[in-house]
Write a protein that holds these residues in place. Structure first.
Motif, PDB file in Angstrom:
ATOM      1  N   PHE A   1       0.827  -1.206   0.000  1.00  0.00           N
ATOM      2  CA  PHE A   1       0.000   0.000   0.000  1.00  0.00           C
ATOM      3  C   PHE A   1       0.864   1.261   0.000  1.00  0.00           C
ATOM      4  CE2 PHE A   1      -3.683  -2.379   2.217  1.00  0.00           C
ATOM      5  CZ  PHE A   1      -4.215  -2.736   0.996  1.00  0.00           C
ATOM      6  N   VAL A   2       1.927   1.248   0.799  1.00  0.00           N
ATOM      7  CA  VAL A   2       2.808   2.415   0.872  1.00  0.00           C
ATOM      8  C   VAL A   2       3.543   2.605  -0.456  1.00  0.00           C
ATOM      9  CG1 VAL A   2       4.863   3.369   2.000  1.00  0.00           C
ATOM     10  CG2 VAL A   2       3.047   2.323   3.376  1.00  0.00           C
ATOM     11  N   LEU A   3       4.007   1.533  -1.052  1.00  0.00           N
ATOM     12  CA  LEU A   3       4.694   1.622  -2.339  1.00  0.00           C
ATOM     13  C   LEU A   3       3.773   2.193  -3.412  1.00  0.00           C
ATOM     14  CD1 LEU A   3       7.118   0.942  -4.233  1.00  0.00           C
ATOM     15  CD2 LEU A   3       5.995  -1.250  -4.614  1.00  0.00           C
ATOM     16  N   ILE A   4       2.565   1.654  -3.522  1.00  0.00           N
ATOM     17  CA  ILE A   4       1.628   2.126  -4.545  1.00  0.00           C
ATOM     18  C   ILE A   4       1.195   3.558  -4.254  1.00  0.00           C
ATOM     19  CG2 ILE A   4      -0.597   1.678  -5.677  1.00  0.00           C
ATOM     20  CD1 ILE A   4       1.666  -0.311  -6.331  1.00  0.00           C
ATOM     21  N   ALA A   5       1.087   3.929  -2.978  1.00  0.00           N
ATOM     22  CA  ALA A   5       0.755   5.319  -2.635  1.00  0.00           C
ATOM     23  C   ALA A   5       1.857   6.258  -3.125  1.00  0.00           C
ATOM     24  CB  ALA A   5       0.582   5.472  -1.119  1.00  0.00           C
ATOM     25  N   GLY A   6       3.103   5.848  -2.989  1.00  0.00           N
ATOM     26  CA  GLY A   6       4.215   6.672  -3.482  1.00  0.00           C
ATOM     27  C   GLY A   6       4.206   6.780  -5.000  1.00  0.00           C
ATOM     28  N   VAL A   7       3.942   5.674  -5.673  1.00  0.00           N
ATOM     29  CA  VAL A   7       3.842   5.692  -7.140  1.00  0.00           C
ATOM     30  C   VAL A   7       2.704   6.605  -7.561  1.00  0.00           C
ATOM     31  CG1 VAL A   7       3.297   4.287  -9.166  1.00  0.00           C
ATOM     32  CG2 VAL A   7       4.915   3.438  -7.454  1.00  0.00           C
ATOM     33  N   SER A   8       1.588   6.520  -6.848  1.00  0.00           N
ATOM     34  CA  SER A   8       0.426   7.347  -7.169  1.00  0.00           C
ATOM     35  C   SER A   8       0.743   8.833  -6.969  1.00  0.00           C
ATOM     36  CB  SER A   8      -0.754   6.939  -6.290  1.00  0.00           C
ATOM     37  OG  SER A   8      -1.892   7.672  -6.617  1.00  0.00           O
ATOM     38  N   LEU A   9       1.472   9.174  -5.920  1.00  0.00           N
ATOM     39  CA  LEU A   9       1.876  10.570  -5.728  1.00  0.00           C
ATOM     40  C   LEU A   9       2.785  11.022  -6.865  1.00  0.00           C
ATOM     41  CD1 LEU A   9       2.586  11.062  -1.917  1.00  0.00           C
ATOM     42  CD2 LEU A   9       0.953  12.295  -3.334  1.00  0.00           C
TER      43      LEU A   9
END
Length: 186
Positions: free
Chosen positions: A173-181
């Motif tokens: 979740f944290v990885l995808i949140a960073g990619v999304s940002l």
């Protein structure tokens, strides 16, 4: 003859259901986006720049100068590659992005507060997006940025509800949140 009696609780359930909000918002945005709204200045700039990159072989940010990040040009390039030199494909993507943003806002606020607050937030979003001063009917960078920001916030909140270090869901979740940002500003 039996008439269906609509109670306040059923009406409230109908009006606060995400599908009702998304369908209403989709119809409102589609009406504004696809019925007589001329191409915006930014939209025409991005469309011409994307065509120059694709069809003329001009290098981005060297031969064709633009101040925007490449994501919006890739959207217009995709539209041109699909055979549409018009504005319909980018606006269709913008419509989908706006509706997904409304859904994410609903889910995010429901996690943080309540279903009633989530419905109010989503309703405000879908009712404000078609307004002229918001420019939600155009395929603008901000429409796509809001989608990725909402997704990022949702994923960070989801990550906070998982155990750090005990499973891979938190890290994912944290990885995808960073990619999304990153996508939000690209």
């Amino acid at each position: 003859m039996y008439f269906y009696r609509l109670s306040f609780s059923r009406l409230f359930a109908f009006l606060t259901h995400p599908a009702t909000i998304l369908i209403t918002g989709g119809v409102l945005l589609a009406i504004v986006s696809f019925t007589g709204l001329p191409i915006g200045i930014d939209e025409s700039n991005w469309s011409v720049t994307a065509r120059m990159w694709a069809n003329e072989g001009l290098a981005p940010y060297r031969d064709v100068i633009s101040y925007k990040t490449p994501g919006i040009f890739l959207l217009y390039y995709l539209s041109d590659a699909l055979g549409s030199s018009g504005i319909a494909v980018p606006r269709l993507f913008a419509l989908a992005a706006a509706l997904l943003t409304a859904l994410l806002l609903y889910a995010l606020v429901k996690m943080l507060q309540s279903k009633r607050a989530a419905a109010l937030t989503a309703w405000l979003f879908v009712l404000l997006m078609p307004l002229d001063f918001v420019d939600g009917a155009f395929a603008q960078t901000e429409t796509f940025m809001m989608l990725f920001l909402a997704l990022s916030f949702y994923l960070v909140l989801a990550a906070s509800k998982t155990s750090f270090g005990k499973n891979h869901a938190h890290d994912f979740f944290v990885l995808i949140a960073g990619v999304s940002l990153g996508l939000a500003v690209s």
